[in-house]
Design a protein around this motif. Structure first.
Motif, PDB file in Angstrom:
ATOM      1  N   GLY A  81      49.571  26.379  28.896  1.00 28.01           N
ATOM      2  CA  GLY A  81      50.435  27.420  29.386  1.00 28.01           C
ATOM      3  C   GLY A  81      51.343  27.853  28.919  1.00 28.01           C
ATOM      4  N   LEU A  82      51.641  27.352  27.904  1.00 26.58           N
ATOM      5  CA  LEU A  82      52.957  27.644  26.621  1.00 26.58           C
ATOM      6  C   LEU A  82      51.840  29.026  25.739  1.00 26.58           C
ATOM      7  N   ALA A  83      51.218  28.662  25.516  1.00 28.36           N
ATOM      8  CA  ALA A  83      50.392  29.705  24.364  1.00 28.36           C
ATOM      9  C   ALA A  83      49.736  31.255  25.841  1.00 28.36           C
ATOM     10  N   HIS A  84      49.401  30.542  27.516  1.00 24.61           N
ATOM     11  CA  HIS A  84      49.298  32.056  27.994  1.00 24.61           C
ATOM     12  C   HIS A  84      50.453  32.590  28.343  1.00 24.61           C
ATOM     13  N   VAL A  85      51.672  31.626  28.261  1.00 21.32           N
ATOM     14  CA  VAL A  85      53.016  32.515  28.444  1.00 21.32           C
ATOM     15  C   VAL A  85      53.679  33.251  27.730  1.00 21.32           C
ATOM     16  N   ALA A  86      53.384  32.936  26.346  1.00 23.32           N
ATOM     17  CA  ALA A  86      53.042  34.384  25.227  1.00 23.32           C
ATOM     18  C   ALA A  86      51.944  34.645  25.190  1.00 23.32           C
ATOM     19  N   MET A  87      51.157  34.581  25.504  1.00 21.94           N
ATOM     20  CA  MET A  87      49.813  35.885  25.874  1.00 21.94           C
ATOM     21  C   MET A  87      50.292  36.889  26.701  1.00 21.94           C
ATOM     22  N   THR A  88      50.844  36.516  27.853  1.00 19.74           N
ATOM     23  CA  THR A  88      51.771  37.193  28.425  1.00 19.74           C
ATOM     24  C   THR A  88      52.731  38.454  28.646  1.00 19.74           C
ATOM     25  N   VAL A  89      53.684  37.471  27.699  1.00 21.11           N
ATOM     26  CA  VAL A  89      54.986  38.772  27.579  1.00 21.11           C
ATOM     27  C   VAL A  89      55.452  38.953  26.213  1.00 21.11           C
ATOM     28  N   ILE A  90      54.458  38.009  25.086  1.00 17.28           N
ATOM     29  CA  ILE A  90      54.367  38.565  24.084  1.00 17.28           C
ATOM     30  C   ILE A  90      53.397  39.579  23.472  1.00 17.28           C
ATOM     31  N   PHE A  91      51.872  38.700  23.484  1.00 12.27           N
ATOM     32  CA  PHE A  91      50.812  39.733  23.075  1.00 12.27           C
ATOM     33  C   PHE A  91      49.667  40.676  23.764  1.00 12.27           C
ATOM     34  N   ALA A  92      49.655  40.725  25.179  1.00 10.06           N
ATOM     35  CA  ALA A  92      48.786  41.614  25.992  1.00 10.06           C
ATOM     36  C   ALA A  92      49.176  42.892  25.859  1.00 10.06           C
ATOM     37  N   GLN A 265      48.708  21.417  19.619  1.00 11.75           N
ATOM     38  CA  GLN A 265      47.427  21.965  20.676  1.00 11.75           C
ATOM     39  C   GLN A 265      47.448  23.648  21.125  1.00 11.75           C
ATOM     40  N   TRP A 266      48.762  23.860  21.448  1.00 16.37           N
ATOM     41  CA  TRP A 266      48.522  25.560  21.936  1.00 16.37           C
ATOM     42  C   TRP A 266      48.596  26.544  21.291  1.00 16.37           C
ATOM     43  N   TRP A 267      49.133  26.491  20.034  1.00 16.86           N
ATOM     44  CA  TRP A 267      49.249  27.504  19.298  1.00 16.86           C
ATOM     45  C   TRP A 267      48.128  26.972  17.556  1.00 16.86           C
ATOM     46  N   VAL A 420      35.577  21.100  22.391  1.00 15.56           N
ATOM     47  CA  VAL A 420      35.187  22.656  22.593  1.00 15.56           C
ATOM     48  C   VAL A 420      36.995  23.028  21.643  1.00 15.56           C
ATOM     49  N   ILE A 421      38.053  22.295  22.119  1.00 20.28           N
ATOM     50  CA  ILE A 421      39.380  21.922  21.632  1.00 20.28           C
ATOM     51  C   ILE A 421      39.488  21.855  19.978  1.00 20.28           C
TER      52      ILE A 421
END
Length: 583
Positions: A81-92, A265-267, A420-421
């Motif tokens: 979820g931390l990576a997905h928050v970063a995806m949303t507010v920073i990288f999208a 793991q997330w980053w 996969v991870i």
């Protein structure tokens, strides 16, 4: 399954097929086929992202985690979820401004020369074939388990070497190919929307009957407490009470593994700045605002809505199916046992829909690499629109065949998920830094990707080098690959001024790492580094505060629930008060 259940399934499959054929008329070129002509709105793109992660394997995976490791075991995927928050507010917004067709193609926007071309080709192959086909494989493995649980197949020989299980997978694969190969991303996304609604309704139905059969939430919690397994109802792999702090070894999560989940793991994973199929959706949106909205919709559906439907079913399975040996089968077994005709048919349709949404996405996403980043880039640079669509269709067939074969060599969804991870760990830091620091070059990213892949693979499957503790495995892979890419960066030249200038003019990257180039080109960043950091912290507070408060209220852990809810509400208030989300 009764005749009416089969009829419901048949109607749904025909609907999906007709829809895919109809939407195929929209495809006129490569952009239409792989990024839907860049015309998606945020709601549709976000729902498609959520549908992609809601495969037939995910409720089985969560039920297996609950049965073997308890509630806290879900941090294995909650941490992303931390990576997905970063995806949303920073990288999208950054991805949408790049305007590329795939994240592999992005490498030749960010980097230049022969090294960038090698990176693009190797990355396209690794993501599309080994990594992607393992994902397709464990989706087919889950479908096989569900079919066997429902009594559709039993593994008997039909003719020659073919069992009824293999024939079922071949039939499903052929059906998937028709609407995915013909329709491209448009067909995938529109079907995803329908499939997500069906999948959520099915999950709610199974959750409702499972709780009802357990006597309601209060009775379920009482029966779970009687099992004397404290990890089952603990939101974290520890307890803290009047007797002091106690780590729950029965959760199957060591201290190093848990902290690897939340701090590493997330980053360090290959999806640290978005993730291939998610990036495909972001690139397919109309503009930056819609790309951000897509991420928000995904976070709400994936973490706040459906997480607890799966978890409650897994908890109910422990009480209602105590003799079960494979906890991953709790979800389909509860559906078969407690749902009436028609209801069972709808749940089966929801599982088939979840399966199709994930596999169709993986097929189209992987085909975009093979066709656009390998065939067009290195074989036929001047291939026309119809030729590229045909190559995308051919690549789709190849990937599906490899994915089906992969499913025949494993019996554990959880073990494939962790593989996969492991093989995707290592390059995450470079993938983040390339957006914020001009010095990162193509060879650094290439070395990080290859070293992470091979170290993760060797420490996961080699009998001589395997590291059993998952947290230590991730730490070793991340550290060793970091040493390799840092040395590579130190001993190689930076990218040319022309390449860096073109990237800054196109993407307008934030952060002090680009300040000199931005100043030289007289370009202002869209957002400051501090604003992005605050967005990430507050966004994480909203997500995890919401996730844990919902769960704590359901589990009658009121104090924890109010604390988590306070964090979520405070984060929302600060986000609005400081106008950090202005889009």
């Amino acid at each position: 399954m009764t005749l009416i259940d089969w009829f419901i399934l048949f109607v749904y499959l025909i609907f999906s097929l007709v829809l895919g054929i109809y939407i195929s008329l929209k495809n006129h070129n490569e952009a239409d086929y792989f990024v839907a002509g860049r015309r998606l709105n945020g709601l549709l793109a976000g729902m498609s992202m959520a549908a992609t992660t809601f495969s037939i394997d995910t409720p089985l995976y969560v039920a297996g985690v609950i049965g073997t490791r308890g509630l806290a075991g879900n941090w294995e995927w909650w941490s992303f979820g931390l990576a997905h928050v970063a995806m949303t507010v920073i990288f999208a917004p950054l991805w949408r401004r790049s305007g590329v067709l795939t994240d592999a193609a992005f490498t030749e926007l960010r980097y230049g020369g022969q090294a960038a071309a090698y990176l693009r080709g190797i990355k396209a192959f690794l993501l599309s074939v080994p990594i992607n086909c393992i994902g397709i494989g464990y989706a087919f493995l889950a479908m096989r388990k569900v079919a066997e649980s429902l009594g559709v197949v039993d593994g008997h020989i039909v003719f020659g070497p073919f069992t009824d299980t293999i024939l079922l997978m071949i039939l499903v694969a052929l059906f998937l190919l028709v609407y995915t190969v013909l329709g491209g991303l448009w067909a995938v996304v529109v079907n995803d929307f329908v499939q997500l609604v069906l999948a959520l309704l099915g999950a709610f139905a199974v959750c409702f009957v499972a709780l009802d059969a357990s006597g309601g939430m209060t009775d379920l919690l009482t029966k779970l407490e009687a099992l004397d397994r404290p990890e089952l109802l603990s939101l974290f792999p520890w307890t803290f009470n009047k007797n002091g702090f106690n780590w729950l070894d029965s959760s199957g999560i060591s201290i190093t593994t848990f902290f690897a989940f939340i701090s590493l793991q997330w980053w360090s994973f290959r999806r640290s700045d978005g993730g291939g199929e998610f990036i495909q959706r972001l690139l397919a949106t109309k503009d930056e605002k819609q790309a951000t909205l897509a991420g928000i919709v995904f976070l709400i559906v994936n973490y706040l809505v459906r997480s607890w439907l799966w978890i409650l079913v897994g908890l109910a399975g422990l009480v209602l199916l105590p003799q079960q040996t494979d906890w991953e089968l709790s979800y389909p077994n509860l559906a078969v046992t407690y749902l009436p005709p028609v209801g069972l048919g709808l749940v089966v349709v929801s599982l088939v829909a979840a399966f199709m949404s994930t596999v169709s996405t993986s097929i189209n996403w992987g085909a975009s690499y093979l066709a656009h980043d390998l065939y067009k880039r290195f074989v036929r640079p001047f291939a026309g629109p119809r030729e590229m669509i045909f190559m995308g269709q051919l690549a789709s067939i190849l990937l599906l065949l490899i994915g089906v074969l992969t499913a025949l060599f494993s019996n554990s969804i959880g073990s494939m998920f962790r593989l996969v991870i492991a093989i995707g760990t290592g390059p995450g830091a470079v993938l983040v830094l390339r957006w914020f620091w001009w010095r990162v070059n193509a060879l650094a990213e290439l070395s990080a990707m290859l070293s992470g892949f091979f170290i993760g693979l060797i420490t996961s499957v080699s009998p001589y080098f395997i590291i059993e503790d998952f947290g230590k495995r991730l730490l070793f892979t991340t550290s060793f690959s970091a040493l390799i890419w840092l040395l590579t960066l130190f001993f190689t030249k930076p990218e040319s001024d022309e390449t860096l200038n073109n990237f800054v003019m196109q993407v307008k990257p934030p952060g002090p790492g680009w300040s000199k180039i931005r100043k030289k080109l007289n370009i202002d960043p869209v957002d400051s580094f501090s604003v992005l950091g605050c967005r990430f912290i507050l966004g994480s507070g909203i997500l995890y505060g919401g996730l844990l408060s919902i769960g704590a209220f359901l589990l009658h852990q009121e104090r924890s629930a109010w604390i988590a809810l306070s964090i979520a509400v405070s984060s929302v208030f600060l986000m609005k008060k400081t106008r950090l989300i202005t889009q």
